[in-house]
Design a protein around this motif. Structure first.
Motif, PDB file in Angstrom:
ATOM      1  N   ASP A 161    -110.798   4.304   7.278  1.00 26.36           N
ATOM      2  CA  ASP A 161    -110.875   3.342   6.186  1.00 26.36           C
ATOM      3  C   ASP A 161    -109.566   3.216   5.431  1.00 26.36           C
ATOM      4  O   ASP A 161    -109.482   2.470   4.463  1.00 26.36           O
ATOM      5  N   ARG A 162    -108.541   3.958   5.862  1.00 22.34           N
ATOM      6  CA  ARG A 162    -107.234   3.865   5.230  1.00 22.34           C
ATOM      7  C   ARG A 162    -106.270   2.984   6.012  1.00 22.34           C
ATOM      8  O   ARG A 162    -105.089   2.934   5.691  1.00 22.34           O
ATOM      9  N   GLY A 163    -106.742   2.349   7.058  1.00 24.43           N
ATOM     10  CA  GLY A 163    -105.875   1.467   7.820  1.00 24.43           C
ATOM     11  C   GLY A 163    -105.424   0.274   6.999  1.00 24.43           C
ATOM     12  O   GLY A 163    -106.092  -0.138   6.040  1.00 24.43           O
ATOM     13  N   ALA A 164    -104.288  -0.294   7.386  1.00 20.66           N
ATOM     14  CA  ALA A 164    -103.741  -1.412   6.618  1.00 20.66           C
ATOM     15  C   ALA A 164    -104.691  -2.601   6.602  1.00 20.66           C
ATOM     16  O   ALA A 164    -104.876  -3.260   5.568  1.00 20.66           O
ATOM     17  N   TYR A 170    -100.363   8.177   4.758  1.00 24.56           N
ATOM     18  CA  TYR A 170    -101.677   7.829   4.205  1.00 24.56           C
ATOM     19  C   TYR A 170    -102.349   6.748   5.039  1.00 24.56           C
ATOM     20  O   TYR A 170    -103.562   6.775   5.249  1.00 24.56           O
ATOM     21  N   PHE A 171    -101.552   5.772   5.508  1.00 16.63           N
ATOM     22  CA  PHE A 171    -102.104   4.662   6.277  1.00 16.63           C
ATOM     23  C   PHE A 171    -102.252   4.988   7.760  1.00 16.63           C
ATOM     24  O   PHE A 171    -102.918   4.257   8.481  1.00 16.63           O
ATOM     25  N   GLU A 172    -101.617   6.060   8.223  1.00 17.96           N
ATOM     26  CA  GLU A 172    -101.622   6.385   9.640  1.00 17.96           C
ATOM     27  C   GLU A 172    -102.532   7.553   9.973  1.00 17.96           C
ATOM     28  O   GLU A 172    -102.504   8.060  11.086  1.00 17.96           O
ATOM     29  N   SER A 173    -103.355   7.993   9.026  1.00 19.65           N
ATOM     30  CA  SER A 173    -104.225   9.141   9.263  1.00 19.65           C
ATOM     31  C   SER A 173    -105.302   8.772  10.274  1.00 19.65           C
ATOM     32  O   SER A 173    -106.001   7.770  10.137  1.00 19.65           O
ATOM     33  N   ARG A 196    -103.115  -6.859  -8.285  1.00 24.83           N
ATOM     34  CA  ARG A 196    -101.697  -6.544  -8.475  1.00 24.83           C
ATOM     35  C   ARG A 196    -101.490  -5.051  -8.705  1.00 24.83           C
ATOM     36  O   ARG A 196    -100.571  -4.446  -8.124  1.00 24.83           O
ATOM     37  N   GLN A 197    -102.338  -4.424  -9.515  1.00 22.51           N
ATOM     38  CA  GLN A 197    -102.183  -2.996  -9.775  1.00 22.51           C
ATOM     39  C   GLN A 197    -102.451  -2.165  -8.527  1.00 22.51           C
ATOM     40  O   GLN A 197    -101.735  -1.192  -8.260  1.00 22.51           O
ATOM     41  N   VAL A 198    -103.485  -2.547  -7.762  1.00 23.18           N
ATOM     42  CA  VAL A 198    -103.779  -1.804  -6.530  1.00 23.18           C
ATOM     43  C   VAL A 198    -102.638  -1.945  -5.537  1.00 23.18           C
ATOM     44  O   VAL A 198    -102.221  -0.969  -4.894  1.00 23.18           O
ATOM     45  N   PHE A 199    -102.099  -3.159  -5.385  1.00 22.48           N
ATOM     46  CA  PHE A 199    -101.008  -3.367  -4.434  1.00 22.48           C
ATOM     47  C   PHE A 199     -99.758  -2.606  -4.873  1.00 22.48           C
ATOM     48  O   PHE A 199     -99.066  -2.006  -4.032  1.00 22.48           O
ATOM     49  N   HIS A 249     -99.698   0.155  -6.494  1.00 17.93           N
ATOM     50  CA  HIS A 249     -99.934   1.568  -6.207  1.00 17.93           C
ATOM     51  C   HIS A 249     -99.828   1.858  -4.712  1.00 17.93           C
ATOM     52  O   HIS A 249     -99.307   2.916  -4.318  1.00 17.93           O
ATOM     53  N   LEU A 250    -100.304   0.948  -3.873  1.00 21.77           N
ATOM     54  CA  LEU A 250    -100.234   1.162  -2.427  1.00 21.77           C
ATOM     55  C   LEU A 250     -98.790   1.226  -1.943  1.00 21.77           C
ATOM     56  O   LEU A 250     -98.478   1.975  -0.999  1.00 21.77           O
ATOM     57  N   LEU A 251     -97.914   0.470  -2.568  1.00 19.35           N
ATOM     58  CA  LEU A 251     -96.508   0.489  -2.147  1.00 19.35           C
ATOM     59  C   LEU A 251     -95.838   1.825  -2.421  1.00 19.35           C
ATOM     60  O   LEU A 251     -94.798   2.131  -1.822  1.00 19.35           O
TER      61      LEU A 251
END
Length: 280
Positions: A129-132, A121-124, A108-111, A113-115
């Protein structure tokens, strides 16, 4: 792809100290941790009492041929087994609950933070390793590993440690001389086995590298099969692949030979130590 040295979150080796940061997640469940610790101590003590109970059953029951004392001892052992069963069940439930709760809180905490991160960050393109999909996989798989660690592995390790300390203490109280021989003989027996074991592990990794090289060479050759056939390179590739096969086989033979020596040395050392203690 090598890790980016500019990114502080990317390290070449995992740091076990990172696990210490998870201890703050256990703070709200101190009560359950205390109950689990008490149950662990009670269960470990009950296991140690069973050994003494078996000694009393043999000495005061069967050898003395006293049926009354035998019945009393068996009844006491039944009570100890009941306590052991209850404490083990309580410990398992508490540590499993804590492990599942820890995994849930961490997810829950990681999710959350990701939001809050930027879409970039996800499209680099430089950090695959940062892909969704990769992050979602880690969100489930990695937290499951932590759940197993905190919900089972640590508890079993602590239980075995407590039982080891209790066993050594009982041995020193009942048979100091024999206990001294055991405490001296264990390092003498284990150290050569550990030395052989490390050598076997190194050879196992080397053998795996050789096998991986076979796969890499075959994949590279087959991916470029048009080029290989266009330049009539088949004979050279057959020769090079055959040489790699023989190298992998030679490494596997060395590993197998060392493992065979390890098995024989371990059996000889263990039985020699047991024979020496029985002779004493």
């Amino acid at each position: 792809m090598p890790a980016n040295s500019d990114d502080p979150t990317m390290t070449s080796r995992p740091d076990p100290r990172v696990l210490l940061r998870l201890l703050k997640l256990l703070a709200p469940y101190r009560g359950r941790l205390l109950i689990a610790a008490l149950a662990l101590l009670v269960a470990s003590g009950s296991v140690l009492l069973l050994g003494q109970g078996l000694r009393l059953v043999i000495d005061q029951g069967f050898l003395a041929r006293d049926s009354t004392q035998l019945n009393r001892t068996l009844a006491a052992m039944l009570a100890v087994v009941s306590v052991l069963a209850a404490a083990s069940a309580l410990r398992y439930y508490q540590v499993s609950w804590i492990g599942e709760r820890l995994a849930g809180d961490l997810r829950r905490q990681v999710f959350d933070h990701l939001l809050e991160l930027e879409p970039a960050y996800f499209e680099s393109a430089t950090h695959r390793d940062r892909g969704a999909a990769e992050i979602a996989s880690r969100l489930t798989a990695d937290t499951s590993v932590l759940q197993t660690l905190f919900g089972s592995s640590i508890s079993l390790a602590l239980r075995n440690l407590v039982m080891l300390l209790g066993t050594v203490a009982l041995m020193l109280v009942t048979q100091p001389w024999l206990s001294a021989l055991v405490l001296i003989g264990i390092p003498v027996t284990v150290l050569p086995i550990l030395w052989f074991g490390r050598r076997v592990r190194r050879l196992s990794r080397h053998s795996q590298d050789r096998v991986a090289e076979l796969g890499r060479y075959a994949s590279e050759t087959l991916d470029g099969i048009r080029t290989v056939q266009a330049f009539t390179h088949e004979a050279i590739d057959r020769r090079d692949y055959g040489e790699r096969v023989e190298q992998a086989f030679a490494t596997a033979v060395v590993r197998t030979r060392q493992r065979a020596w390890l098995t024989g040395a371990a059996m000889l050392a263990v039985f020699a130590a047991v024979g020496l203690m029985l002779w004493q």
